[in-house]
Write a protein that holds these residues in place. Structure first.
Motif, PDB file in Angstrom:
ATOM      1  N   VAL A  81       0.855  -1.184   0.000  1.00 11.64           N
ATOM      2  CA  VAL A  81       0.000   0.000   0.000  1.00 11.64           C
ATOM      3  C   VAL A  81       0.889   1.231   0.000  1.00 11.64           C
ATOM      4  CG1 VAL A  81      -2.018  -1.047   1.104  1.00 11.64           C
ATOM      5  CG2 VAL A  81      -0.235  -0.036   2.517  1.00 11.64           C
ATOM      6  N   GLY A  82       0.479   2.238  -0.756  1.00 15.90           N
ATOM      7  CA  GLY A  82       1.196   3.504  -0.800  1.00 15.90           C
ATOM      8  C   GLY A  82       0.267   4.636  -0.432  1.00 15.90           C
ATOM      9  N   LEU A  83       0.833   5.799  -0.213  1.00 13.70           N
ATOM     10  CA  LEU A  83       0.030   6.974   0.151  1.00 13.70           C
ATOM     11  C   LEU A  83      -0.150   7.855  -1.075  1.00 13.70           C
ATOM     12  CD1 LEU A  83      -1.382   8.600   2.391  1.00 13.70           C
ATOM     13  CD2 LEU A  83       0.788   9.787   2.767  1.00 13.70           C
ATOM     14  N   GLY A  84      -1.386   7.914  -1.570  1.00 14.19           N
ATOM     15  CA  GLY A  84      -1.726   8.859  -2.617  1.00 14.19           C
ATOM     16  C   GLY A  84      -2.038  10.201  -1.978  1.00 14.19           C
ATOM     17  N   THR A  85      -1.226  11.206  -2.235  1.00 18.52           N
ATOM     18  CA  THR A  85      -1.255  12.432  -1.430  1.00 18.52           C
ATOM     19  C   THR A  85      -2.227  13.492  -1.933  1.00 18.52           C
ATOM     20  OG1 THR A  85       0.624  13.311  -2.699  1.00 18.52           O
ATOM     21  CG2 THR A  85       1.122  12.100  -0.675  1.00 18.52           C
ATOM     22  N   TRP A  86      -3.089  13.154  -2.883  1.00 22.19           N
ATOM     23  CA  TRP A  86      -4.014  14.167  -3.384  1.00 22.19           C
ATOM     24  C   TRP A  86      -4.924  14.674  -2.268  1.00 22.19           C
ATOM     25  CZ3 TRP A  86      -9.258  13.323  -6.013  1.00 22.19           C
ATOM     26  CH2 TRP A  86      -9.727  14.533  -6.530  1.00 22.19           C
ATOM     27  N   LEU A 132      -2.841   2.371  -3.791  1.00 18.05           N
ATOM     28  CA  LEU A 132      -2.724   3.718  -3.231  1.00 18.05           C
ATOM     29  C   LEU A 132      -3.893   4.020  -2.303  1.00 18.05           C
ATOM     30  CD1 LEU A 132      -1.530   5.748  -6.339  1.00 18.05           C
ATOM     31  CD2 LEU A 132      -0.149   4.845  -4.470  1.00 18.05           C
ATOM     32  N   LEU A 133      -3.572   4.490  -1.109  1.00 19.53           N
ATOM     33  CA  LEU A 133      -4.565   4.930  -0.142  1.00 19.53           C
ATOM     34  C   LEU A 133      -4.513   6.444  -0.041  1.00 19.53           C
ATOM     35  CD1 LEU A 133      -3.778   2.392   2.735  1.00 19.53           C
ATOM     36  CD2 LEU A 133      -5.335   2.072   0.808  1.00 19.53           C
ATOM     37  N   GLY A 134      -5.625   7.036   0.324  1.00 19.82           N
ATOM     38  CA  GLY A 134      -5.675   8.472   0.543  1.00 19.82           C
ATOM     39  C   GLY A 134      -6.177   8.757   1.943  1.00 19.82           C
ATOM     40  N   ALA A 135      -5.700   9.847   2.531  1.00 18.96           N
ATOM     41  CA  ALA A 135      -6.130  10.182   3.884  1.00 18.96           C
ATOM     42  C   ALA A 135      -5.976  11.678   4.106  1.00 18.96           C
ATOM     43  CB  ALA A 135      -5.316   9.419   4.927  1.00 18.96           C
ATOM     44  N   ALA A 136      -7.021  12.297   4.622  1.00 15.46           N
ATOM     45  CA  ALA A 136      -6.961  13.713   4.967  1.00 15.46           C
ATOM     46  C   ALA A 136      -6.446  13.923   6.375  1.00 15.46           C
ATOM     47  CB  ALA A 136      -8.341  14.355   4.812  1.00 15.46           C
ATOM     48  N   ASN A 137      -6.475  12.871   7.207  1.00  8.35           N
ATOM     49  CA  ASN A 137      -5.968  12.956   8.577  1.00  8.35           C
ATOM     50  C   ASN A 137      -5.490  11.579   8.998  1.00  8.35           C
ATOM     51  OD1 ASN A 137      -8.373  11.504   9.696  1.00  8.35           O
ATOM     52  ND2 ASN A 137      -9.414  13.374   9.015  1.00  8.35           N
ATOM     53  N   ILE A 138      -4.862  11.502  10.161  1.00  6.15           N
ATOM     54  CA  ILE A 138      -4.270  10.238  10.584  1.00  6.15           C
ATOM     55  C   ILE A 138      -5.318   9.193  10.930  1.00  6.15           C
ATOM     56  CG2 ILE A 138      -2.144  11.323  11.385  1.00  6.15           C
ATOM     57  CD1 ILE A 138      -3.219  11.063  14.240  1.00  6.15           C
ATOM     58  N   ASP A 139      -6.500   9.624  11.363  1.00  2.00           N
ATOM     59  CA  ASP A 139      -7.550   8.657  11.681  1.00  2.00           C
ATOM     60  C   ASP A 139      -7.987   7.904  10.432  1.00  2.00           C
ATOM     61  OD1 ASP A 139      -7.537   9.330  14.366  1.00  2.00           O
ATOM     62  OD2 ASP A 139      -9.034  10.925  14.098  1.00  2.00           O
ATOM     63  N   GLN A 140      -8.146   8.618   9.328  1.00  2.00           N
ATOM     64  CA  GLN A 140      -8.529   7.964   8.079  1.00  2.00           C
ATOM     65  C   GLN A 140      -7.458   6.997   7.611  1.00  2.00           C
ATOM     66  OE1 GLN A 140      -9.592  10.811   5.091  1.00  2.00           O
ATOM     67  NE2 GLN A 140     -11.291  11.672   6.263  1.00  2.00           N
ATOM     68  N   LEU A 141      -6.197   7.413   7.716  1.00  2.00           N
ATOM     69  CA  LEU A 141      -5.113   6.533   7.285  1.00  2.00           C
ATOM     70  C   LEU A 141      -5.033   5.297   8.159  1.00  2.00           C
ATOM     71  CD1 LEU A 141      -2.704   5.914   5.506  1.00  2.00           C
ATOM     72  CD2 LEU A 141      -1.284   7.281   7.036  1.00  2.00           C
ATOM     73  N   SER A 150       4.611   3.408   9.710  1.00  2.00           N
ATOM     74  CA  SER A 150       3.832   2.178   9.610  1.00  2.00           C
ATOM     75  C   SER A 150       4.415   1.206   8.604  1.00  2.00           C
ATOM     76  CB  SER A 150       2.383   2.501   9.216  1.00  2.00           C
ATOM     77  OG  SER A 150       1.784   3.345  10.162  1.00  2.00           O
ATOM     78  N   GLY A 151       5.427   1.632   7.854  1.00  2.00           N
ATOM     79  CA  GLY A 151       6.038   0.757   6.869  1.00  2.00           C
ATOM     80  C   GLY A 151       5.720   1.119   5.443  1.00  2.00           C
ATOM     81  N   VAL A 152       4.860   2.104   5.208  1.00  2.00           N
ATOM     82  CA  VAL A 152       4.543   2.545   3.846  1.00  2.00           C
ATOM     83  C   VAL A 152       5.751   3.302   3.293  1.00  2.00           C
ATOM     84  CG1 VAL A 152       3.048   4.009   2.439  1.00  2.00           C
ATOM     85  CG2 VAL A 152       2.081   2.687   4.337  1.00  2.00           C
ATOM     86  N   ASN A 153       6.219   2.914   2.114  1.00  2.00           N
ATOM     87  CA  ASN A 153       7.397   3.593   1.565  1.00  2.00           C
ATOM     88  C   ASN A 153       7.138   4.252   0.222  1.00  2.00           C
ATOM     89  OD1 ASN A 153       7.287   1.410  -0.179  1.00  2.00           O
ATOM     90  ND2 ASN A 153       9.429   0.833   0.053  1.00  2.00           N
ATOM     91  N   VAL A 154       5.868   4.323  -0.218  1.00  2.00           N
ATOM     92  CA  VAL A 154       5.523   4.932  -1.510  1.00  2.00           C
ATOM     93  C   VAL A 154       4.684   6.175  -1.277  1.00  2.00           C
ATOM     94  CG1 VAL A 154       4.345   4.624  -3.718  1.00  2.00           C
ATOM     95  CG2 VAL A 154       5.595   2.712  -2.703  1.00  2.00           C
ATOM     96  N   PHE A 155       5.119   7.301  -1.830  1.00  2.00           N
ATOM     97  CA  PHE A 155       4.368   8.555  -1.756  1.00  2.00           C
ATOM     98  C   PHE A 155       4.123   9.030  -3.179  1.00  2.00           C
ATOM     99  CE2 PHE A 155       6.984   8.284   2.090  1.00  2.00           C
ATOM    100  CZ  PHE A 155       5.998   8.321   3.057  1.00  2.00           C
TER     101      PHE A 155
END
Length: 455
Positions: free
Chosen positions: A115-120, A405-414, A145-150
């Motif tokens: 899983v990666g973090l899609g920063t949109w 890719l995951l998206g999150a506006a705050n840490i709770d969503q992530l 958390s171990g995610v290494n893709v932005f």
């Protein structure tokens, strides 16, 4: 033994606890109160734990240090910071995550988290605040958390996202070898830099490097094909930026299998570096390209799949009553291979301009799938998770998806999205069969037709 001693020393706040032995993903983590340093834990791939997110030995000199980013709290003193972090740890220990796996992207040697973090959304897209402190907290949580893709794009909040991520990475000073930054060269008829000319590609890469404050970008993707630009010019330009050391790999986004194969053929013909990844939409209601054609491209030419969906990137709510119309209607109008565009300019005008006359048909499509949404949501309730978490786990059950890719506006969503990883082992054959029965949309190739039969 030296590694265990180092882990124990690195967690001064938990010095009284038992030393954390080598973790096993099949064992429970509820009795494990030690939190090894992320840099040490990340070396123990392919499994990374979500329980190694808080550090108390980072100095705490300012109110916005690592602890603040990891816990998502804006505390002014070390006492407030410690209190918030302990509370966050106590909550997360009750819901341990099985961890994150690392896979090779395509047939390259680049290892990425599944899983990666899609920063949109993180940098101010739909539902995002655009606050840099909040964005830094989300990115820090993902990294620890171990995610290494932005993942970035010129279209994701414009150049501001690259600038903000550059500042965050500069402040954090993480080892450059421990994370992967991907960005896109975006083209459409409204952009100032028209087309995918060699000029536009090279200038875009140089500008991104300045904004990101990096010496190189791990992956640059071409977002959509320019039909007016020769494929040879595109692949030669990408080969040039790679040979200069500005980019490590290149890939594509929203390309058809035919276009990807054309690019690969040109690369072989002109001795250029071939693309390693295609970024495509994949979810419960859009399956044809990722399930039928991407595995074939992977086996034949080594192109991997980085997937996203409107739910996982936070484009729509994960609640059924909110996302039914927008999620399904967007998935209903796309051509055979390319998917709904998630860029800002097109999301705002797609239905108003292009599909305004199809409002009635959109309503019919939403009603057609509303029963399926309700059934999938009911199944998620029985499993004790949200629809979004089930969608994440279901997508990752497809072995062709090397990174979602995951998206999150705050840490709770992530954090909620990352907890969806623990559902993957629960999706056994019978559960997947139940989901297939509800969806009833498994893609299949059309039957082969003999040319003799057509005569």
């Amino acid at each position: 033994m030296s590694q265990l001693m180092l882990c124990s020393l690195g967690n001064s706040s938990n010095a009284g606890n038992d030393t954390n032995n080598n973790a096993n993903t099949n064992s429970s983590m509820e009795d494990d109160d030690s939190y090894p340093l992320p840099t040490i834990y990340r070396c123990r791939a392919p499994i990374a734990s979500l329980d190694c997110m808080e550090e108390f030995n980072s100095g705490g000199g300012g109110g916005g240090g690592d602890g603040l980013g990891n816990c998502g709290a804006v505390a002014g003193t070390k006492e407030q910071l410690l209190t918030n972090c302990i509370a966050a740890q106590a909550h997360r220990l009750q819901h341990p995550s099985p961890g994150i796996r690392y896979r090779n992207l395509g047939k390259s040697g680049l290892r990425v988290s599944n899983v990666g973090l899609g920063t949109w959304t993180t940098f101010g897209g739909v539902g995002g605040s655009g606050n840099e402190e909040t964005a830094e907290a989300v990115i820090a949580l993902a990294y620890d958390s171990g995610v290494n893709v932005f993942d970035l794009s010129e279209a994701h909040s414009g150049h501001r996202a690259e600038t903000q991520l550059g500042r965050i990475l500069s402040r954090r000073a993480w080892n450059r070898t421990t994370y992967v930054v991907t960005t896109k060269i975006y083209w459409n008829s409204k952009t100032e830099g028209r087309g995918l000319s060699r000029k536009h590609i090279i200038e875009s890469v140089q500008a991104s490097l300045l904004r990101l404050q990096l010496s190189y970008i791990d992956i640059v993707m071409i977002h959509k094909v320019d039909p007016m630009c020769p494929m040879e010019e595109i692949v030669r330009a990408m080969n040039y930026v790679i040979s200069k050391g500005w980019v490590m790999y290149w890939g594509t986004s929203r390309w058809s299998p035919v276009e990807i194969m054309e690019a690969y053929t040109n690369c072989r013909q002109f001795n250029c570096v071939t693309p390693i990844v295609e970024q495509a939409e994949y979810h419960l209601f859009y399956r044809e390209k990722p399930e039928l054609y991407m595995p074939e491209l992977y086996n034949k030419i080594g192109v991997g799949l980085m997937a996203w969906s409107t739910v996982t990137i936070g484009m729509v709510s994960s609640r059924t009553e909110d996302c039914g119309m927008s999620f399904l209607s967007r998935s209903s109008y796309k051509n055979k291979y390319s998917s709904f565009s998630w860029t800002e300019d097109e999301t705002q005008s797609l239905y108003k301009e292009e599909y305004g006359w199809k409002d009635k048909l959109v309503d019919e499509e939403a009603r057609k799938y509303s029963d399926k949404f309700r059934e999938v949501s009911a199944l998620a309730d029985r499993m004790g998770c949200s629809f979004g978490q089930l969608a994440i786990a279901w997508s990752l059950k497809n072995e062709s998806v090397q990174c979602l890719l995951l998206g999150a506006a705050n840490i709770d969503q992530l954090y909620e999205s990352l907890q969806g990883l623990q559902l993957i082992p629960k999706l056994n054959a019978s559960m997947m069969s139940e989901i297939e029965r509800i969806l009833d949309n498994k893609p299949s190739r059309p039957p082969m037709v003999s040319t003799l039969a057509l005569r």
